[in-house]
Design an enzyme around this catalytic site. Structure first.
Site: not given
Ligand code: IMP
Ligand code: MG
Length: 179
Positions: A97, A101, A163, A157, A151, A41-42
């Site tokens: 997206e 992260d 959100r 979220d 964040v 949902k992000g």
């Molecule tokens: P990754 O790149 O696989 O670690 O995952 C990215 C996902 O982690 C994003 O779509 C978010 O849902 C979540 N995420 C990573 N950092 C944050 C943050 O600082 N705040 C909120 N969600 C985050």
């Molecule tokens: Mg996400």
């Protein structure tokens, strides 16, 4: 209980940056009709602003993947909870997206979409947290790079909350709340 520490990116700056990103995508995909995928949902809030800045015959689709639980650290794998509705074989695909992260979600998802026969797959992320990378991954369009902080807002979220904030805020967690 967590609290919003500071506003990192305000609503006006977000609006300007999203307009720039849309203009760039519009130029890059001129004469094309890409499938634009909202990662639920992000990315919902960013997606809805971004697509209205792109004057092209876009095709909408959504996907929901999970890599995170209720906390703030990555589990290292993704599951498709809700898949796309359309067949993307032979299509130009843009994945929208909220934040990158560890890179695991986008690395896995883009590979999956390429394996389905997409003609091209690009990633447009509103935020990028390079310090969190666990796998090599680079998005094609990035709104802002941020540091090692958690964040919320503009779709992002913490534990399902915040959100709807119109800005990006940094959150501070009490001891023991980070997973
Ligand atoms: P990754 O790149 O696989 O670690 O995952 C990215 C996902 O982690 C994003 O779509 C978010 O849902 C979540 N995420 C990573 N950092 C944050 C943050 O600082 N705040 C909120 N969600 C985050
Ligand atoms: Mg996400």
């Amino acid at each position: 209980m967590e609290k919003i520490d500071k506003i990192l990116i305000n609503a006006k700056d977000i609006k300007n940056r999203v307009a720039q990103m849309g203009a760039l995508i519009q130029t890059d995909y001129a004469e094309k009709s890409p499938v634009v995928i909202c990662v639920l949902k992000g990315a919902m809030v960013f997606y809805s602003d971004l697509v209205r800045q792109i004057d092209l015959p876009l095709i909408f689709d959504t996907i929901s993947v999970s890599s995170y639980g209720a906390g703030t650290s990555s589990s290292g794998k993704i599951n498709i909870i809700k898949d796309l509705d359309c067949d993307i074989s032979g299509k130009d695909v843009i994945v929208v997206e909220d934040i990158i992260d560890s890179g695991l979600t986008m690395k896995t998802l883009t590979l999956t979409l390429k394996n389905r026969g997409a003609k091209s797959v690009k990633v447009c992320a509103f935020l990028d947290k390079p310090s969190g990378r666990r796998v090599d991954f680079k998005a094609d369009y990035v709104g802002y790079q941020i540091g090692d902080e958690f964040v919320v807002g503009y779709g992002l979220d913490f534990d399902g909350k915040y959100r709807n904030l119109p800005y990006i805020g940094a959150i501070s967690l009490d001891e023991g709340e980070r997973e």
